[in-house]
Scaffold this motif. Sequence first.
Motif, PDB file in Angstrom:
ATOM      1  N   ASP A 153      58.733 -23.727  -9.647  1.00  0.00           N
ATOM      2  CA  ASP A 153      60.185 -23.656  -9.790  1.00  0.00           C
ATOM      3  C   ASP A 153      60.535 -22.856 -11.045  1.00  0.00           C
ATOM      4  OD1 ASP A 153      62.907 -24.017  -9.697  1.00  0.00           O
ATOM      5  OD2 ASP A 153      62.865 -26.123 -10.302  1.00  0.00           O
ATOM      6  N   ILE A 154      61.215 -21.735 -10.874  1.00  0.00           N
ATOM      7  CA  ILE A 154      61.540 -20.847 -11.995  1.00  0.00           C
ATOM      8  C   ILE A 154      63.054 -20.792 -12.236  1.00  0.00           C
ATOM      9  CG2 ILE A 154      59.492 -19.428 -11.727  1.00  0.00           C
ATOM     10  CD1 ILE A 154      61.210 -17.436 -10.168  1.00  0.00           C
ATOM     11  N   SER A 155      63.775 -21.741 -11.665  1.00  0.00           N
ATOM     12  CA  SER A 155      65.240 -21.717 -11.789  1.00  0.00           C
ATOM     13  C   SER A 155      65.698 -21.908 -13.231  1.00  0.00           C
ATOM     14  CB  SER A 155      65.854 -22.797 -10.892  1.00  0.00           C
ATOM     15  OG  SER A 155      65.364 -24.086 -11.241  1.00  0.00           O
ATOM     16  N   LYS A 156      64.878 -22.558 -14.058  1.00  0.00           N
ATOM     17  CA  LYS A 156      65.249 -22.813 -15.444  1.00  0.00           C
ATOM     18  C   LYS A 156      64.373 -22.032 -16.427  1.00  0.00           C
ATOM     19  CE  LYS A 156      66.930 -27.482 -14.397  1.00  0.00           C
ATOM     20  NZ  LYS A 156      66.798 -28.934 -14.717  1.00  0.00           N
ATOM     21  N   ALA A 157      63.776 -20.948 -15.962  1.00  0.00           N
ATOM     22  CA  ALA A 157      62.892 -20.159 -16.832  1.00  0.00           C
ATOM     23  C   ALA A 157      63.697 -19.484 -17.939  1.00  0.00           C
ATOM     24  CB  ALA A 157      62.151 -19.113 -16.008  1.00  0.00           C
ATOM     25  N   THR A 158      63.194 -19.533 -19.143  1.00  0.00           N
ATOM     26  CA  THR A 158      63.858 -18.913 -20.292  1.00  0.00           C
ATOM     27  C   THR A 158      63.346 -17.490 -20.503  1.00  0.00           C
ATOM     28  OG1 THR A 158      62.178 -19.738 -21.837  1.00  0.00           O
ATOM     29  CG2 THR A 158      64.057 -21.191 -21.366  1.00  0.00           C
ATOM     30  N   ASP A 159      64.054 -16.739 -21.336  1.00  0.00           N
ATOM     31  CA  ASP A 159      63.624 -15.371 -21.649  1.00  0.00           C
ATOM     32  C   ASP A 159      62.248 -15.363 -22.310  1.00  0.00           C
ATOM     33  OD1 ASP A 159      65.972 -14.412 -20.605  1.00  0.00           O
ATOM     34  OD2 ASP A 159      66.989 -14.246 -22.548  1.00  0.00           O
ATOM     35  N   GLU A 160      62.006 -16.367 -23.132  1.00  0.00           N
ATOM     36  CA  GLU A 160      60.701 -16.459 -23.800  1.00  0.00           C
ATOM     37  C   GLU A 160      59.586 -16.657 -22.782  1.00  0.00           C
ATOM     38  OE1 GLU A 160      58.409 -19.233 -27.150  1.00  0.00           O
ATOM     39  OE2 GLU A 160      60.509 -19.621 -26.614  1.00  0.00           O
ATOM     40  N   GLN A 161      59.820 -17.501 -21.776  1.00  0.00           N
ATOM     41  CA  GLN A 161      58.813 -17.734 -20.744  1.00  0.00           C
ATOM     42  C   GLN A 161      58.593 -16.481 -19.896  1.00  0.00           C
ATOM     43  OE1 GLN A 161      60.730 -21.172 -18.972  1.00  0.00           O
ATOM     44  NE2 GLN A 161      59.252 -22.584 -19.902  1.00  0.00           N
ATOM     45  N   ILE A 162      59.666 -15.758 -19.603  1.00  0.00           N
ATOM     46  CA  ILE A 162      59.540 -14.523 -18.825  1.00  0.00           C
ATOM     47  C   ILE A 162      58.738 -13.481 -19.607  1.00  0.00           C
ATOM     48  CG2 ILE A 162      60.844 -12.590 -17.858  1.00  0.00           C
ATOM     49  CD1 ILE A 162      63.067 -14.575 -17.187  1.00  0.00           C
ATOM     50  N   THR A 163      59.015 -13.372 -20.898  1.00  0.00           N
ATOM     51  CA  THR A 163      58.268 -12.431 -21.739  1.00  0.00           C
ATOM     52  C   THR A 163      56.793 -12.807 -21.797  1.00  0.00           C
ATOM     53  OG1 THR A 163      60.243 -12.046 -23.085  1.00  0.00           O
ATOM     54  CG2 THR A 163      58.113 -11.445 -24.041  1.00  0.00           C
ATOM     55  N   ARG A 164      56.528 -14.077 -21.938  1.00  0.00           N
ATOM     56  CA  ARG A 164      55.135 -14.549 -21.966  1.00  0.00           C
ATOM     57  C   ARG A 164      54.460 -14.287 -20.620  1.00  0.00           C
ATOM     58  NH1 ARG A 164      52.575 -19.454 -20.939  1.00  0.00           N
ATOM     59  NH2 ARG A 164      50.691 -19.814 -22.163  1.00  0.00           N
ATOM     60  N   GLY A 165      55.205 -14.494 -19.532  1.00  0.00           N
ATOM     61  CA  GLY A 165      54.654 -14.207 -18.207  1.00  0.00           C
ATOM     62  C   GLY A 165      54.309 -12.736 -18.045  1.00  0.00           C
ATOM     63  N   GLU A 167      53.326 -10.726 -20.445  1.00  0.00           N
ATOM     64  CA  GLU A 167      52.089 -10.488 -21.193  1.00  0.00           C
ATOM     65  C   GLU A 167      50.871 -10.945 -20.396  1.00  0.00           C
ATOM     66  OE1 GLU A 167      52.672 -12.584 -24.801  1.00  0.00           O
ATOM     67  OE2 GLU A 167      54.125 -11.150 -25.636  1.00  0.00           O
ATOM     68  N   LEU A 168      50.987 -12.109 -19.769  1.00  0.00           N
ATOM     69  CA  LEU A 168      49.889 -12.615 -18.958  1.00  0.00           C
ATOM     70  C   LEU A 168      49.634 -11.717 -17.748  1.00  0.00           C
ATOM     71  CD1 LEU A 168      50.770 -16.420 -19.042  1.00  0.00           C
ATOM     72  CD2 LEU A 168      48.766 -15.361 -20.077  1.00  0.00           C
ATOM     73  N   PHE A 169      50.712 -11.236 -17.135  1.00  0.00           N
ATOM     74  CA  PHE A 169      50.574 -10.375 -15.959  1.00  0.00           C
ATOM     75  C   PHE A 169      49.910  -9.053 -16.330  1.00  0.00           C
ATOM     76  CE2 PHE A 169      52.085  -7.143 -13.004  1.00  0.00           C
ATOM     77  CZ  PHE A 169      51.807  -7.726 -11.779  1.00  0.00           C
ATOM     78  N   ARG A 170      50.333  -8.453 -17.431  1.00  0.00           N
ATOM     79  CA  ARG A 170      49.751  -7.173 -17.839  1.00  0.00           C
ATOM     80  C   ARG A 170      48.284  -7.323 -18.240  1.00  0.00           C
ATOM     81  NH1 ARG A 170      55.068  -6.620 -19.722  1.00  0.00           N
ATOM     82  NH2 ARG A 170      54.562  -7.622 -21.710  1.00  0.00           N
ATOM     83  N   THR A 171      47.916  -8.498 -18.715  1.00  0.00           N
ATOM     84  CA  THR A 171      46.533  -8.730 -19.126  1.00  0.00           C
ATOM     85  C   THR A 171      45.619  -8.994 -17.944  1.00  0.00           C
ATOM     86  OG1 THR A 171      47.291  -9.664 -21.239  1.00  0.00           O
ATOM     87  CG2 THR A 171      45.033 -10.188 -20.550  1.00  0.00           C
ATOM     88  N   ASN A 172      46.111  -9.742 -16.949  1.00  0.00           N
ATOM     89  CA  ASN A 172      45.239 -10.237 -15.890  1.00  0.00           C
ATOM     90  C   ASN A 172      45.451  -9.586 -14.525  1.00  0.00           C
ATOM     91  OD1 ASN A 172      43.893 -12.761 -17.226  1.00  0.00           O
ATOM     92  ND2 ASN A 172      46.064 -12.952 -17.723  1.00  0.00           N
ATOM     93  N   LYS A 227      50.935 -19.860 -14.777  1.00  0.00           N
ATOM     94  CA  LYS A 227      51.228 -19.332 -13.448  1.00  0.00           C
ATOM     95  C   LYS A 227      52.731 -19.271 -13.214  1.00  0.00           C
ATOM     96  CE  LYS A 227      47.022 -21.085 -11.160  1.00  0.00           C
ATOM     97  NZ  LYS A 227      46.459 -21.958 -12.190  1.00  0.00           N
ATOM     98  N   ARG A 228      53.430 -20.304 -13.636  1.00  0.00           N
ATOM     99  CA  ARG A 228      54.884 -20.337 -13.450  1.00  0.00           C
ATOM    100  C   ARG A 228      55.564 -19.236 -14.254  1.00  0.00           C
ATOM    101  NH1 ARG A 228      55.475 -25.368 -14.219  1.00  0.00           N
ATOM    102  NH2 ARG A 228      55.927 -25.278 -16.435  1.00  0.00           N
ATOM    103  N   ASP A 229      55.081 -18.951 -15.444  1.00  0.00           N
ATOM    104  CA  ASP A 229      55.658 -17.877 -16.262  1.00  0.00           C
ATOM    105  C   ASP A 229      55.434 -16.513 -15.615  1.00  0.00           C
ATOM    106  OD1 ASP A 229      56.439 -19.803 -18.044  1.00  0.00           O
ATOM    107  OD2 ASP A 229      54.858 -19.407 -19.509  1.00  0.00           O
ATOM    108  N   ILE A 230      54.262 -16.319 -15.005  1.00  0.00           N
ATOM    109  CA  ILE A 230      54.000 -15.054 -14.315  1.00  0.00           C
ATOM    110  C   ILE A 230      54.948 -14.885 -13.135  1.00  0.00           C
ATOM    111  CG2 ILE A 230      52.312 -13.858 -12.859  1.00  0.00           C
ATOM    112  CD1 ILE A 230      50.128 -14.857 -14.710  1.00  0.00           C
TER     113      ILE A 230
END
Length: 288
Positions: A153-165, A167-172, A227-230
């Motif tokens: 559930d990403i309905s309450k995702a913050t900008d910080e979590q999206i940014t972290r996601g 970084e994880l996506f670009r790395t993996n 995973k949720r942040d990605i």
Amino acid sequence: MSEKRPSLSPARFLSARRRHRSAGLVVLLFGLLAVGSAYAAFAPDDAVADNSAQSQQIEEGKKLFAVGCASCHGLNAEGGANGEGKMAGPSLIGVGAAAVDFQVGTGRMPAMQPGAQVPRKTPTYTQEEIEALAAYVASLAPGPAVPAQESYDISKATDEQITRGGELFRTNCTACHNFAGRGGALPNGKYAPSLMNVDPKHIYEAMLTGPQQMPVFSDQVMQPEDKRDIIAYLNALQQQKDPGGFGLGRLGPVSEGLWGWLIGIGLLVCVAVWIGAKGVKAKGAKAE
């Protein structure tokens, strides 16, 4: 006169016979009987109903599997081979409900024909049938379960979590799926599919189970919140507009270079031809 033997109380009677070789077995049986009777008397009807519904769902899934899956994966999901001795379908024992929900829910299974990679298509089964198939395969051996809704559930995702996601996506993930999540080519006719317009649950399940050539990102390797942040980053990426107005598929320098060669140089060639034609006409007019 004969002496009367003193009568034993129940406690002394049991104490006198507690060393009998069968005493332990009798006590164990009595305990099991007492526990079983208590459970039958006080167990909620909902628990009994849930067990019955689950058994019925597994049985329904077994029937669906026998009709639509057993020809490739074997009647007992042990895997199968074609007439040439090559593997027609891998064993599904231990893959878990999450793998079935992903493969069947995205329409990849059942496959229309064998190939280097099975593409996504409209699902063949209904959601109830998919859940029944997943329940049957999950009953064969332990495996990853279908994630709960709060896991993706990403309905309450913050900008910080999206940014972290990001970084994880670009790395993996970008080595195969492209920095924009639009997919990319892989060796031997395979490819990493686009991640646009994919259900968040299916993205989570793909990371959890590693379909086809994708590596497995279990919860021990990548935490559920990662995973949720990605997923949140991919959703933000999908909603992002192209600054130039035309994204060219977001394939990077390849599509941009192709556009430059075909359109840019093509226009220059057309201009050169036009100038040359004008020059020929001008010389012809002077000669006359």
